[in-house]
Scaffold this motif. Structure first.
Motif, PDB file in Angstrom:
ATOM      1  N   ASP A 103     -38.100  59.817 -37.626  1.00 38.90           N
ATOM      2  CA  ASP A 103     -37.358  59.022 -36.652  1.00 38.90           C
ATOM      3  C   ASP A 103     -36.396  59.856 -35.802  1.00 38.90           C
ATOM      4  O   ASP A 103     -35.638  59.308 -35.009  1.00 38.90           O
ATOM      5  N   CYS A 104     -36.456  61.159 -35.973  1.00 39.77           N
ATOM      6  CA  CYS A 104     -35.602  62.056 -35.178  1.00 39.77           C
ATOM      7  C   CYS A 104     -36.272  62.340 -33.842  1.00 39.77           C
ATOM      8  O   CYS A 104     -37.497  62.326 -33.728  1.00 39.77           O
ATOM      9  N   ALA A 105     -35.472  62.674 -32.873  1.00 42.45           N
ATOM     10  CA  ALA A 105     -36.015  63.037 -31.565  1.00 42.45           C
ATOM     11  C   ALA A 105     -36.857  64.308 -31.664  1.00 42.45           C
ATOM     12  O   ALA A 105     -37.893  64.424 -31.044  1.00 42.45           O
ATOM     13  N   ALA A 106     -36.400  65.254 -32.464  1.00 40.17           N
ATOM     14  CA  ALA A 106     -37.142  66.503 -32.662  1.00 40.17           C
ATOM     15  C   ALA A 106     -37.196  66.784 -34.147  1.00 40.17           C
ATOM     16  O   ALA A 106     -36.181  66.698 -34.846  1.00 40.17           O
ATOM     17  N   PRO A 107     -38.377  67.123 -34.685  1.00 40.68           N
ATOM     18  CA  PRO A 107     -38.488  67.440 -36.109  1.00 40.68           C
ATOM     19  C   PRO A 107     -37.558  68.581 -36.504  1.00 40.68           C
ATOM     20  O   PRO A 107     -37.329  69.488 -35.717  1.00 40.68           O
ATOM     21  N   GLN A 108     -36.993  68.495 -37.708  1.00 41.90           N
ATOM     22  CA  GLN A 108     -36.126  69.529 -38.229  1.00 41.90           C
ATOM     23  C   GLN A 108     -36.943  70.770 -38.531  1.00 41.90           C
ATOM     24  O   GLN A 108     -38.045  70.677 -39.045  1.00 41.90           O
ATOM     25  N   GLN A 109     -36.395  71.916 -38.227  1.00 42.50           N
ATOM     26  CA  GLN A 109     -37.102  73.166 -38.500  1.00 42.50           C
ATOM     27  C   GLN A 109     -37.325  73.330 -39.995  1.00 42.50           C
ATOM     28  O   GLN A 109     -36.440  73.059 -40.801  1.00 42.50           O
ATOM     29  N   GLY A 110     -38.526  73.737 -40.374  1.00 41.44           N
ATOM     30  CA  GLY A 110     -38.839  73.972 -41.763  1.00 41.44           C
ATOM     31  C   GLY A 110     -39.544  72.821 -42.454  1.00 41.44           C
ATOM     32  O   GLY A 110     -39.980  72.942 -43.565  1.00 41.44           O
ATOM     33  N   TYR A 111     -39.638  71.664 -41.805  1.00 37.50           N
ATOM     34  CA  TYR A 111     -40.306  70.528 -42.408  1.00 37.50           C
ATOM     35  C   TYR A 111     -41.394  70.034 -41.478  1.00 37.50           C
ATOM     36  O   TYR A 111     -41.169  69.832 -40.292  1.00 37.50           O
ATOM     37  N   ASP A 112     -42.556  69.814 -42.042  1.00 36.57           N
ATOM     38  CA  ASP A 112     -43.652  69.192 -41.306  1.00 36.57           C
ATOM     39  C   ASP A 112     -43.659  67.717 -41.633  1.00 36.57           C
ATOM     40  O   ASP A 112     -43.409  67.337 -42.753  1.00 36.57           O
ATOM     41  N   ASN A 113     -43.960  66.900 -40.685  1.00 33.07           N
ATOM     42  CA  ASN A 113     -44.112  65.481 -40.971  1.00 33.07           C
ATOM     43  C   ASN A 113     -45.529  65.042 -40.656  1.00 33.07           C
ATOM     44  O   ASN A 113     -45.766  63.971 -40.158  1.00 33.07           O
TER      45      ASN A 113
END
Length: 114
Positions: A103-113
């Motif tokens: 639900d974030c605007a940009a995925p957090q670095q280090g995690y794939d969704n």
């Protein structure tokens, strides 16, 4: 937990397994078994290393075994206990992170969704 690697972990399955880990002592016992590796430990050595003994250890092993996280096997006069569910434990981690940052605007670095 008893799930195949290809199966999707349901919320109910995850909750049941996390429930089995909902005790500091059980979590500590499981970590001792993970450290020991696939060959496991005798119940006596597990008690010495974890500091949990007697009926309390028996109770915790019963719950961890029912959750599919450990196995117990009789070898002669000894009971060998081992963490048996490395794939299932990885499945729990994957379950927690499967929708990380969805639900974030940009995925957090280090995690794939994926």
């Amino acid at each position: 937990m008893n799930m195949k690697h290809d199966d999707c972990l349901t919320l109910a399955q995850a909750a049941s397994t996390f429930s089995a880990l909902g005790s500091e002592q059980r979590l500590h016992v499981l970590r001792v078994l993970v450290r020991a590796g696939p060959s496991g430990l005798t119940i006596g050595e597990l008690g010495r290393r974890s500091g949990v003994t007697g009926s309390t250890l028996t109770h915790h092993m019963k719950l961890l075994s029912a959750a599919g996280l450990v196995r117990q096997e009789r070898q002669g006069r000894s009971i060998i206990c081992a963490a048996a569910a490395y794939e299932e434990m990885q499945g729990l981690v994957d379950f927690l992170l499967s929708e990380c940052c969805a639900d974030c605007a940009a995925p957090q670095q280090g995690y794939d969704n994926d």
